[in-house]
Design a protein around this motif. Structure first.
Motif, PDB file in Angstrom:
ATOM      1  N   PHE A  41       0.873  -1.174   0.000  1.00 42.00           N
ATOM      2  CA  PHE A  41       0.000   0.000   0.000  1.00 42.00           C
ATOM      3  C   PHE A  41       0.904   1.215   0.000  1.00 42.00           C
ATOM      4  O   PHE A  41       1.673   1.442   0.923  1.00 42.00           O
ATOM      5  N   PHE A  42       0.845   1.992  -1.049  1.00 44.52           N
ATOM      6  CA  PHE A  42       1.750   3.126  -1.243  1.00 44.52           C
ATOM      7  C   PHE A  42       0.912   4.390  -1.313  1.00 44.52           C
ATOM      8  O   PHE A  42       0.163   4.594  -2.265  1.00 44.52           O
ATOM      9  N   ALA A  43       1.007   5.232  -0.276  1.00 42.11           N
ATOM     10  CA  ALA A  43       0.180   6.425  -0.190  1.00 42.11           C
ATOM     11  C   ALA A  43       1.042   7.668  -0.071  1.00 42.11           C
ATOM     12  O   ALA A  43       2.108   7.644   0.542  1.00 42.11           O
ATOM     13  N   ILE A  44       0.554   8.759  -0.655  1.00 39.80           N
ATOM     14  CA  ILE A  44       1.271  10.032  -0.587  1.00 39.80           C
ATOM     15  C   ILE A  44       0.262  11.173  -0.685  1.00 39.80           C
ATOM     16  O   ILE A  44      -0.762  11.048  -1.354  1.00 39.80           O
ATOM     17  N   GLY A  45       0.580  12.252   0.004  1.00 37.50           N
ATOM     18  CA  GLY A  45      -0.219  13.462  -0.102  1.00 37.50           C
ATOM     19  C   GLY A  45       0.328  14.329  -1.221  1.00 37.50           C
ATOM     20  O   GLY A  45       1.544  14.456  -1.375  1.00 37.50           O
ATOM     21  N   THR A  46      -0.553  14.926  -1.993  1.00 39.61           N
ATOM     22  CA  THR A  46      -0.086  15.740  -3.118  1.00 39.61           C
ATOM     23  C   THR A  46       0.561  17.050  -2.668  1.00 39.61           C
ATOM     24  O   THR A  46       1.262  17.685  -3.451  1.00 39.61           O
ATOM     25  N   LYS A  68       4.483  -5.650 -12.624  1.00 46.53           N
ATOM     26  CA  LYS A  68       4.144  -5.978 -11.233  1.00 46.53           C
ATOM     27  C   LYS A  68       2.720  -5.513 -10.949  1.00 46.53           C
ATOM     28  O   LYS A  68       2.307  -4.452 -11.394  1.00 46.53           O
ATOM     29  N   ASN A  69       1.979  -6.320 -10.186  1.00 43.47           N
ATOM     30  CA  ASN A  69       0.607  -5.931  -9.861  1.00 43.47           C
ATOM     31  C   ASN A  69       0.329  -5.989  -8.359  1.00 43.47           C
ATOM     32  O   ASN A  69      -0.819  -6.094  -7.944  1.00 43.47           O
ATOM     33  N   ASN A  70       1.376  -5.910  -7.546  1.00 40.53           N
ATOM     34  CA  ASN A  70       1.194  -5.983  -6.097  1.00 40.53           C
ATOM     35  C   ASN A  70       1.270  -4.617  -5.417  1.00 40.53           C
ATOM     36  O   ASN A  70       1.375  -4.531  -4.208  1.00 40.53           O
ATOM     37  N   LEU A  71       1.169  -3.534  -6.181  1.00 40.07           N
ATOM     38  CA  LEU A  71       1.239  -2.190  -5.631  1.00 40.07           C
ATOM     39  C   LEU A  71      -0.122  -1.516  -5.734  1.00 40.07           C
ATOM     40  O   LEU A  71      -0.712  -1.461  -6.819  1.00 40.07           O
ATOM     41  N   THR A  72      -0.608  -1.035  -4.610  1.00 43.82           N
ATOM     42  CA  THR A  72      -1.798  -0.199  -4.598  1.00 43.82           C
ATOM     43  C   THR A  72      -1.333   1.222  -4.313  1.00 43.82           C
ATOM     44  O   THR A  72      -0.734   1.478  -3.265  1.00 43.82           O
ATOM     45  N   PHE A  73      -1.570   2.119  -5.251  1.00 43.06           N
ATOM     46  CA  PHE A  73      -1.132   3.508  -5.116  1.00 43.06           C
ATOM     47  C   PHE A  73      -2.334   4.382  -4.800  1.00 43.06           C
ATOM     48  O   PHE A  73      -3.343   4.342  -5.489  1.00 43.06           O
ATOM     49  N   LYS A  74      -2.197   5.158  -3.733  1.00 39.62           N
ATOM     50  CA  LYS A  74      -3.274   6.064  -3.325  1.00 39.62           C
ATOM     51  C   LYS A  74      -2.677   7.436  -3.085  1.00 39.62           C
ATOM     52  O   LYS A  74      -1.750   7.591  -2.305  1.00 39.62           O
ATOM     53  N   GLN A  75      -3.198   8.427  -3.791  1.00 35.20           N
ATOM     54  CA  GLN A  75      -2.747   9.793  -3.537  1.00 35.20           C
ATOM     55  C   GLN A  75      -3.883  10.556  -2.872  1.00 35.20           C
ATOM     56  O   GLN A  75      -5.047  10.385  -3.212  1.00 35.20           O
ATOM     57  N   TYR A  76      -3.503  11.374  -1.912  1.00 31.91           N
ATOM     58  CA  TYR A  76      -4.464  12.160  -1.152  1.00 31.91           C
ATOM     59  C   TYR A  76      -4.286  13.631  -1.539  1.00 31.91           C
ATOM     60  O   TYR A  76      -3.309  14.268  -1.168  1.00 31.91           O
ATOM     61  N   VAL A  77      -5.240  14.131  -2.279  1.00 32.32           N
ATOM     62  CA  VAL A  77      -5.158  15.489  -2.815  1.00 32.32           C
ATOM     63  C   VAL A  77      -5.205  16.510  -1.676  1.00 32.32           C
ATOM     64  O   VAL A  77      -6.116  16.489  -0.846  1.00 32.32           O
ATOM     65  N   SER A  92      -5.211  24.034   9.646  1.00 36.79           N
ATOM     66  CA  SER A  92      -4.790  22.660   9.355  1.00 36.79           C
ATOM     67  C   SER A  92      -5.806  21.683   9.926  1.00 36.79           C
ATOM     68  O   SER A  92      -6.222  21.810  11.074  1.00 36.79           O
ATOM     69  N   VAL A  93      -6.180  20.725   9.092  1.00 32.68           N
ATOM     70  CA  VAL A  93      -7.137  19.707   9.502  1.00 32.68           C
ATOM     71  C   VAL A  93      -6.448  18.355   9.401  1.00 32.68           C
ATOM     72  O   VAL A  93      -5.903  18.000   8.360  1.00 32.68           O
ATOM     73  N   ASP A  94      -6.481  17.600  10.491  1.00 34.88           N
ATOM     74  CA  ASP A  94      -5.854  16.284  10.549  1.00 34.88           C
ATOM     75  C   ASP A  94      -6.702  15.277   9.777  1.00 34.88           C
ATOM     76  O   ASP A  94      -7.884  15.103  10.058  1.00 34.88           O
ATOM     77  N   ARG A  95      -6.092  14.614   8.807  1.00 36.19           N
ATOM     78  CA  ARG A  95      -6.795  13.622   7.975  1.00 36.19           C
ATOM     79  C   ARG A  95      -6.244  12.205   8.150  1.00 36.19           C
ATOM     80  O   ARG A  95      -6.477  11.344   7.297  1.00 36.19           O
ATOM     81  N   TRP A  96      -5.533  11.950   9.251  1.00 35.80           N
ATOM     82  CA  TRP A  96      -4.976  10.612   9.469  1.00 35.80           C
ATOM     83  C   TRP A  96      -6.059   9.542   9.500  1.00 35.80           C
ATOM     84  O   TRP A  96      -5.835   8.412   9.050  1.00 35.80           O
ATOM     85  N   ASN A  97      -7.235   9.879  10.037  1.00 41.54           N
ATOM     86  CA  ASN A  97      -8.304   8.878  10.090  1.00 41.54           C
ATOM     87  C   ASN A  97      -8.674   8.373   8.703  1.00 41.54           C
ATOM     88  O   ASN A  97      -8.917   7.181   8.508  1.00 41.54           O
ATOM     89  N   GLN A  98      -8.714   9.272   7.736  1.00 42.69           N
ATOM     90  CA  GLN A  98      -9.034   8.854   6.372  1.00 42.69           C
ATOM     91  C   GLN A  98      -7.963   7.924   5.818  1.00 42.69           C
ATOM     92  O   GLN A  98      -8.266   6.897   5.210  1.00 42.69           O
ATOM     93  N   VAL A  99      -6.702   8.278   6.052  1.00 43.37           N
ATOM     94  CA  VAL A  99      -5.598   7.453   5.553  1.00 43.37           C
ATOM     95  C   VAL A  99      -5.602   6.083   6.229  1.00 43.37           C
ATOM     96  O   VAL A  99      -5.492   5.054   5.554  1.00 43.37           O
ATOM     97  N   THR A 100      -5.750   6.059   7.541  1.00 37.50           N
ATOM     98  CA  THR A 100      -5.740   4.766   8.238  1.00 37.50           C
ATOM     99  C   THR A 100      -6.969   3.932   7.881  1.00 37.50           C
ATOM    100  O   THR A 100      -6.866   2.714   7.753  1.00 37.50           O
TER     101      THR A 100
END
Length: 110
Positions: A41-46, A68-77, A92-100
């Motif tokens: 699971f590969f996540a990054i904020g834009t 390879k097909n074992n990567l899930t990429f998620k970007q958080y705008v 600033s608004v904490d968005r960790w709940n959405q990511v977790t």
């Protein structure tokens, strides 16, 4: 900066282990990721100022290029490195709940 890393690699000074450990942390993890067989699971904020979004795109493209097909990429705008997002009023608004939540949903399926 490049000269500094060349010095570490080819002419270690004083404490070789410390200097070479700095160099090892500077190695791109892409090679290791590409040989990994488990789901990733590969996540990054834009809006991340620590890790350029382009780096994440390179990883994703390399997985596709290598079939390879074992990567899930998620970007958080709009999210920064700490999953904070600046709202319309400038707060600033904490968005960790959405990511977790996304991660645990993904985990339950993988």
């Amino acid at each position: 900066m490049i000269g500094y890393f060349k010095d570490i690699q080819y002419q270690p000074r004083i404490d070789k282990k410390v200097l070479q450990s700095k160099l090892s942390f500077s190695k791109p993890p892409l090679e290791s990721l590409l040989v990994t067989q488990i789901p990733i699971f590969f996540a990054i904020g834009t809006a991340d100022e620590n890790v350029p979004i382009e780096s994440a795109y390179i990883v994703t493209i390399e997985f596709l290029r290598h079939g390879k097909n074992n990567l899930t990429f998620k970007q958080y705008v709009g999210f920064d490195h700490n999953a904070l997002m600046v709202d319309e009023s400038g707060h600033s608004v904490d968005r960790w709940n959405q990511v977790t939540d996304d991660f645990f949903n993904w985990l339950s399926k993988n």
